[in-house]
Enzyme design. Structure first.
Site, PDB file in Angstrom:
ATOM      1  N   CYS A   2      33.491 -28.806 -22.014  1.00 51.47           N
ATOM      2  CA  CYS A   2      33.661 -29.190 -23.401  1.00 51.47           C
ATOM      3  C   CYS A   2      34.971 -28.625 -23.916  1.00 51.47           C
ATOM      4  O   CYS A   2      35.811 -28.139 -23.167  1.00 51.47           O
ATOM      5  CB  CYS A   2      32.497 -28.643 -24.245  1.00 51.47           C
ATOM      6  N   GLY A  74      32.580 -24.893 -19.966  1.00 51.38           N
ATOM      7  CA  GLY A  74      32.498 -24.584 -18.547  1.00 51.38           C
ATOM      8  C   GLY A  74      31.151 -24.904 -17.962  1.00 51.38           C
ATOM      9  O   GLY A  74      30.366 -25.666 -18.531  1.00 51.38           O
TER      10      GLY A  74
END
Length: 605
Positions: A2, A74
């Site tokens: 993201c 992540g």
């Protein structure tokens, strides 16, 4: 995977209206949704690319008592094992997402959570009761995180610098001190950036912000500590297979990038994705697609081939430099931009081979200690004198050798792609005082590797500077520009533990690189693929610079006001003419051109 962005207001309450444009700037990183938390001085925002638990993993995410708030970029590949461990300790999970492990893990272990994580991450965690912000970045720097302390006391943080541009507390100023470093390295090295006041949270570091004070510290330092005992190809294969399996965890399809080299070939052979993606050029000299497609056929994979034309390559350079945030003179970034754009038509996650060269000794420069050893036996004063003399003339293959071998490793090495030397910078820059050498960045790294073999010492430099500053940054920015999550199974803490212990003789010799890795690859790849010479994602810029209309494109940029503000335009045009008439200056030309195109994106009129 993201994008995150947010701020802690310097005084008073955070204005929720200021967070929206920050998230809009990085919406490409997370096209599946946005979320925000704004309370008191804190504003935390998140752009989501839904990979794990698509229905229940929206962020920001809160702890059970809602005291902790987190935004995370992540993947934590061992989140299932950590979930089971934390559940046994009494924690109750509300989602199936890996993000929630960070919240419960922080409650249970505090900072000791970080070494337990297996994955890539950059996250920001706000403690509502204590009024403190904690941020951390993974050990290799796979995921980026920037921060800036503004004049009014506001702390900004984000996955990309461009998220700061619309915040009223941020003053956009050019950091001229970074330019000579960039010209040496082809990327922006170290903690500082081209934006004055904006810093990178370095790999393996954390940041704490409390009572108006920013503190950063290292939580892990990966070290190469080569042993005497050999490590078998079967052991290397096994640890890589385990990492690949961990990196395949997702609730969506996982594809692969495939070039003609051993690194991506080995990852693809171990992962066996349903489809792979390959870039090619019409110029045969730079085309790696034939061995890539042959390997895909032998593995039974569907291979998507994307041919890049010269025109679209050059047209994409402004977008590439914009998405990079800082100038990057690695022409492979443009190819990676198209490769990710092609993959984004079908998938959200791809596996790639970044990190193999740094961990297993893959760069050709690592052969240097084993070649021309007779020269190193010459008296140091003679080698030094020859090197000094060579530094006074234009660079070339023989000249570069004399300069390189005229001084010690510590005095010359700062990465595998050292670009403009001091002579060239004095010639090209309009105002250069000779204070732009990147060697100060390597001093502590040389100290910690004293006594090790030369290859291991160079690997330590590259792991900390080149890998994070170029390889991983372009992998993140070019994939996220198209909403794609790029995973790198070589850069896994279990794999590193094996690679770091490899004896020096298992890395390189005078003829070949990645010796031990190639032996492991031969267990799963055809012999030709395991032994294939490293090409390094070649790009035909050298040839295109001698062709119209690309020569004129560069000449036009070299004639603009920004070029005159930073460089000696006559020297720039002379360099271009020298390349047109048989010289080989393409990397230097591309470095300056990339900077000027980047400058227009962020500081142009």
């Amino acid at each position: 995977m993201c994008g995150i962005a947010g701020f802690i207001a310097g005084c008073g309450a955070a204005d929720a209206r200021l967070l929206a444009p920050m998230l809009a700037r990085i919406a490409h990183r997370g096209p599946d949704g946005q979320g925000s938390f704004v309370e008191g001085p804190a504003a935390l925002g998140h752009c989501r690319l839904a990979i794990i638990d698509p229905d229940g993993g929206a962020q920001p995410l809160y702890s059970e008592d809602e005291n902790l708030v987190i935004v995370f970029n992540g993947e934590i590949y061992n989140y299932r094992a950590l979930t089971a461990e934390l559940t046994a300790l009494g924690h109750t999970f509300a989602t199936r997402t890996d993000t929630e492990v960070l919240l419960h893990g922080w409650e249970q272990w505090g900072r000791e959570l970080l070494p337990r994580l297996r994955g890539m991450f950059a996250f920001a965690l706000w403690d509502r009761r204590a009024g403190t912000l904690f941020c951390a970045r993974d050990m290799f720097g796979i995921k980026p995180l920037y921060y800036c302390r503004c004049a009014d006391g506001t702390l900004l943080f984000a996955s990309e610098i461009k998220a700061f541009l619309d915040h009223p507390s941020f003053e956009k100023r050019f950091n001229a001190a970074q330019l000579p470093l960039y010209l040496s390295c082809q990327y922006s090295p170290g903690r500082d950036t081209f934006f004055a006041g904006v810093e990178k949270l370095l790999p393996g570091h954390f940041l704490e912000f409390s009572e108006g004070i920013v503190r950063t510290a290292r939580w892990v330092q990966p070290l190469f500590l080569p042993g005497e005992a050999s490590i078998s190809p079967a052991e290397i294969e096994a640890v890589l297979r385990g990492s690949v399996e961990a990196h395949k965890i997702a609730d969506v399809e996982v594809a692969g990038f495939l070039s003609g080299g051993v690194d991506s070939g080995l990852i693809t052979a171990l992962a066996r994705p349903a489809r792979s993606y390959t870039i090619r050029y019409a110029e045969p000299r730079y085309d790696e697609s034939l061995p890539a497609r042959a390997l895909a056929r032998s593995l039974g994979l569907r291979n998507h081939l994307r041919c890049i034309s010269p025109g679209e390559f050059w047209d994409a350079v402004p977008a590439v430099q914009y998405h990079m945030d800082e100038p990057l003179a690695d022409a492979a970034a443009v190819a990676l931009y198209f490769l990710n754009r092609e993959a984004a038509r079908d998938v959200k996650v791809v596996l790639s081979g970044e990190g193999a060269d740094e961990l297993f000794g893959g760069y050709n420069i690592y052969r240097d200690p084993f070649t021309m050893q007779w020269y190193d036996r010459l008296p140091p004063w003679l080698r030094g004198a020859l090197g000094t003399a060579a530094g006074l003339v234009p660079p070339g293959p023989g000249i570069n050798f004399l300069m390189r071998r005229g001084v010690s490793l510590e005095e010359r090495y700062f990465g595998p792609t050292a670009l403009l030397n001091e002579w060239e910078k004095r010639r090209l820059l309009a105002d250069y005082a000779g204070d732009g050498s990147p060697l100060y960045l390597t001093e502590a790294l040389w100290d910690m590797t004293e006594g090790l073999d030369p290859v291991s010492r160079m690997q330590q430099i590259d792991l900390n500077l080149w890998l994070a500053g170029d390889i991983l940054l372009k992998a993140d920015k070019m994939s996220m520009a198209h909403g794609v999550e790029l995973r790198v199974p070589f850069l896994d803490k279990e794999v590193f533990a094996v690679a770091a212990a490899l004896p020096a003789a298992a890395k390189a010799d005078a003829r070949q690189t990645k010796l031990a890795l190639r032996q492991a690859a031969a267990r799963v790849l055809p012999p030709a693929a395991a032994a294939r010479k490293k090409l390094g994602f070649p790009v035909p810029v050298r040839d295109w610079l001698r062709q119209e209309p690309y020569t004129s494109r560069v000449r036009a940029v070299f004639s603009r006001p920004a070029a005159g503000a930073f460089f000696n335009p006559r020297a720039l045009h002379s360099m271009l003419n020298r390349h047109l008439h048989g010289g080989d200056c393409w990397r230097q030309i591309w470095c300056v051109y990339s900077f000027l195109v980047w400058y227009e994106q962020f500081f142009g009129a």
